[in-house]
Write an enzyme that holds these catalytic residues in place. Structure first.
Site, short mmCIF file in Angstrom:
data_model
loop_
_atom_site.label_atom_id
_atom_site.label_comp_id
_atom_site.label_asym_id
_atom_site.label_seq_id
_atom_site.Cartn_x
_atom_site.Cartn_y
_atom_site.Cartn_z
N CYS A 130 0.75 -1.10 0.03
CA CYS A 130 0.06 0.38 0.07
C CYS A 130 1.13 1.58 -0.28
O CYS A 130 2.07 1.26 0.61
CB CYS A 130 -1.02 0.00 0.97
N CYS B 257 3.15 1.69 3.23
CA CYS B 257 4.64 1.10 2.66
C CYS B 257 5.96 1.90 2.02
O CYS B 257 6.34 1.96 2.00
CB CYS B 257 4.43 -0.42 2.19
N ASP C 17 11.67 25.34 -33.30
CA ASP C 17 12.68 25.51 -33.99
C ASP C 17 12.20 25.34 -35.32
O ASP C 17 11.73 24.29 -35.94
CB ASP C 17 13.63 24.41 -33.61
N ASP D 204 15.55 19.76 -32.99
CA ASP D 204 15.70 18.96 -33.43
C ASP D 204 17.46 18.53 -33.59
O ASP D 204 18.41 17.51 -33.92
CB ASP D 204 15.79 18.02 -34.97
N ASP E 75 20.56 23.37 -30.56
CA ASP E 75 19.05 23.31 -29.59
C ASP E 75 19.30 23.07 -28.72
O ASP E 75 18.02 23.47 -27.99
CB ASP E 75 17.73 22.51 -30.57
#
Length: 793
Positions: free
Chosen positions: A37, A40, A479, A680, A684
């Site tokens: 649970c 715990c 970009d 990409d 960047d």
């Protein structure tokens, strides 16, 4: 605080003059057994975080593991394992699996075994519960059973029992006692073992509530069976609760079985990804084609693929061509054409043609293995919203036990004419109905389903924190090159100055010779144009790349500058003769590249980068969601504006270098915006790290992907809107789960304590309380599973 600063803050610690060694950060995943649970999970989390040298810890109830980042110069894995064991749970040193595939297969096997064990316990305890209910009837109604009061099955059992010589209420009580002991010692044994372990470690959890509730009912029943005179002498009729104890265990175990089954479905997407890995591969060894286990394939091996086969490992095609279905990795429905030199990815399906390819990355280094590892890491991470549940779970069980005691006292002492049995029943109902499990499952289940759903659509989310931040995005920064556009520019025009001594071909050869040493996409376009015309390139001396401006060098004795206006300005080159032409190119969305020889402008090369077919639709979707869209570009403002107008971007920031992109992201965040950066390229990466959420196009560079929080496996910009939609819907489900988990306890506990009794005269029996408790956890998991069908495109 940005992610870079946060990391620096985490790893920063005082270094004494005697300790000169650097911090040695390590990350380890430790299996933890016995957690049932949120209480715990919270206890293990606190214990690990208290250890010296621990920088970050994420304990996961569903995955049964603790992911810990620590300084190996201060502590060790063995010390961390011991710290967990001291809390009463079983931790073992992490085993080094060959790949993420083996980790996931091991987890799938463990989940299957857990489900089968839970189902066996549920079936046995359920059958025992029905029998206990039947056998308890004579004790409730006395004498001959009434056919209208009980069902046919129970009536039959009672009839048979009444024919036996020992069918008396006292003997029935002993029979029920034996049946209850059998159930408690088998299906319910783990409740008592774990509760005792928690008590030994001065803690309490869900098992404590169940053990105390059923244990008290059992002890009371045993006393009523063995020494009924004790109750009679105090004016109390002895009652037994054997059937209640058995049914409580049966219903809780049934709920646990349904919960385990539902939890298996939360990781179904990850299991399907692992199943993509072929078992064997056909390789060429000494000119002979042989089938070998995929684990035996090595980098450099020649692999043969036939129509309809699944590609074994990553590589590059050496001969042949085909179309490949990559939908299981990218979400792209259309097959992708592949030919000589193209990259193929392990786990994808070859459609029509046959080809041979050279294996490049295998095993744990493959694309599929990286995706599986990323998903496992994400599912093992914690969203910040989980902290609220952790704080409540830390004090939940002690509060509930106090409320149960107060309920008994209130009924027995304060309520007129309330019997001891009513007080006892109400106290047990309070213990049984309370459920910290639902709070522990509320966030992790939604997280696991969401990451799986995202992966099916080619969206890889790196963790719960990134998912929660993505749900609050207000501004998306794009970009231009490679994100909005294809990132594959091509030369469209070559213009020479009047009186130039070079022809168009010679001029292009001269420029391409210099640009051949540059890695910029524009440079690659110029070189590609020269090679298409089969122009021989010349040697270059004194080459220097000028970041964000262009390149300089000496070609065949001439000093050449190739770049933008900034580079020409740096070297005082007049642009007057080409101003109008450059403006026309820029307005058409073309990038003008200036060429100067020996300090004089001699020509202009126009390069255009085609806009992706889906970019306009993607930006329209983002704006429909109420998001602000900004485009960043290192190009001339006119060029950037031409692209922006075609795709519907209202705000652009042009002519920015990598540091300028970072500054713009920082400015937006300081203005209160929650910023997503999409890019990409290598340039960047700093901006991706600076943003609240960095999104990398999966077709980009590894550096950009590493710096991001979300990876879009397709080059399709519509994945940005899909990722944000998924994040928003996941956060909604998480909040719903937490709401119902809290409300269930806030409403359920008072009802169990008898809050409705003064108005309706009704009491909630412990058996019904156990059924309600079991349903609460199942309902949270089922609500999370709705994310598997959510539409995000």
């Amino acid at each position: 605080m940005n992610k870079v600063a946060l990391l620096e803050q985490k790893v920063a610690r005082p270094v004494s003059t005697e300790a000169s060694e650097a911090i040695q950060l390590r990350r380890v995943t430790i299996p933890v057994q016995g957690m049932t649970c949120a209480a715990c999970q919270s206890r293990v989390q606190r214990a690990v975080q208290r250890e010296a040298g621990v920088f970050d810890a994420s304990v996961h109830l569903m995955l049964k593991q603790a992911v810990i980042t620590y300084d190996s110069a201060v502590t060790s894995e063995a010390s961390l394992v011991e710290a967990i064991n001291r809390t009463g749970y079983e931790a073992k040193p992490a085993t080094q699996s060959p790949s993420s595939f083996d980790d996931q297969l091991g987890q799938d096997r463990a989940q299957e075994e857990e489900y089968l064990l839970a189902r066996r316990k549920a079936l046995w305890s359920g059958a025992a519960g029905l029998l206990a209910m039947a056998l308890s009837m004579p004790l409730m109604v006395g004498g001959e059973p009434d056919s209208h009061a009980v069902g046919f099955f129970m009536l039959l059992i009672m009839k048979v029992a009444s024919w036996l010589s020992f069918a008396t209420p006292v003997v029935w009580s002993y029979v029920l006692m034996g049946l209850t002991i059998a159930v408690m010692g088998s299906s319910g044994r783990h409740f008592y073992v774990r509760a005792w372990s928690a008590l030994r470690h001065r803690a309490a959890d869900m098992n404590t509530l169940i053990a105390v509730g059923t244990g008290a009912a059992f002890v009371h029943s045993v006393l009523a069976t063995v020494i009924p005179e004790f109750f009679l002498n105090h004016g109390v009729r002895p009652h037994v609760y054997y059937e209640a104890v058995v049914m409580i265990i049966a219903l809780i175990q049934t709920g646990h079985t349904l919960e385990v089954r539902a939890k298996r479905q939360t990781s179904a997407a990850l299991s399907r990804l692992v199943a993509l890995q072929p078992r064997t591969a056909r390789v060429v060894r000494e000119t002979v084609e042989i089938d070998v286990p995929v684990e035996a394939v090595r980098s450099g091996d020649i692999v043969v693929i036939r129509p309809g086969e699944r590609i074994a490992v990553d590589g590059h095609i050496l001969s042949g061509k085909s179309s490949v279905d990559e939908s299981m990795l990218t979400g792209e429905a259309m097959p992708v054409e592949k030919q000589l030199g193209d990259r193929v990815i392990g786990g994808t399906i070859n459609k029509s043609g046959a080809f041979r390819y050279q294996a490049t990355t295998v095993g744990a280094d493959s694309v599929l293995a990286h995706i599986v590892k990323l998903m496992r890491d994400a599912q093992g991470s914690r969203a910040p919203i989980q902290k609220l549940a952790d704080q409540v779970s830390a004090v939940f069980v002690p509060i509930v036990m106090s409320l149960a005691l107060a309920t008994f006292v209130a009924w027995y002492v304060a309520v007129d004419q309330a019997s001891a049995m009513q007080a006892f029943s109400a106290a047990i109902a309070v213990l049984i109905i309370a459920c910290p499990c639902a709070m522990g499952l509320a966030v992790p289940t939604a997280m696991m389903v969401a990451t799986g759903r995202g992966a099916e659509q080619g969206i890889l989310i790196k963790g719960g924190e990134a998912l929660q931040r993505a749900a609050g995005i207000t501004t998306v920064v794009l970009d231009k090159t490679g994100t909005i556009t294809e990132g594959k520019p091509a030369v469209t025009d070559v213009i020479r100055a009047k009186g130039s001594k070079w022809s168009d071909r010679e001029f292009l050869r001269l420029v391409a010779s210099l640009e051949a040493l540059s890695e910029h996409p524009v440079a690659e376009a110029i070189v590609s144009a020269a090679r298409e015309q089969m122009l021989p390139l010349a040697e270059v001396e004194s080459f220097e790349s000028m970041a964000g401006r262009g390149a300089i060098g000496v070609v065949e004795g001439a000093a050449i500058l190739v770049g933008n206006k900034g580079l020409m300005s740096d070297y005082a080159v007049s642009l007057e003769s080409f101003v109008d032409q450059a403006d026309r190119f820029a307005r058409a969305g073309k990038t003008p590249v200036y060429v100067a020889v020996n300090g004089k402008l001699t020509g202009l090369v126009a390069v255009a980068d085609p806009i992706k077919g889906t970019s306009h639709e993607a930006i329209r979707q983002l704006k429909q969601m109420g998001l602000t869209v900004v485009m960043l570009s290192g190009d001339h403002e006119r060029t950037a504006q031409a692209v922006a107008s075609q795709v519907g971007v209202d705000r652009i920031v042009a002519g920015v270098l990598p540091e300028g992109k970072v500054a713009e992201i920082r400015r937006l965040r300081e203005a209160g915006e929650v910023v997503a950066m999409v890019g990409d390229g290598i340039n960047d990466a700093p901006a991706l790290a600076q943003a609240d959420v960095g999104m990398a196009i999966g077709t980009g560079t590894d550096i950009a992907i590493e710096a991001s929080d979300v990876t879009l496996m397709r080059g399709d910009l519509r994945g940005v809107a899909s990722a944000i939609r998924l994040a928003k819907k996941t956060m909604l489900v998480m909040k719903q789960n937490l709401f119902w988990a809290f409300i269930y306890n806030v409403v359920g506990i008072p009802i169990a304590a008898g809050a409705l009794y003064p108005f309706t005269g009704l009491m909630l029996s412990p058996v019904l309380a156990s059924a309600t408790m079991a349903f609460s956890s199942v309902s949270v998991v089922m609500n999370s599973l709705r994310l598997r069908r959510v539409q995000i495109n």
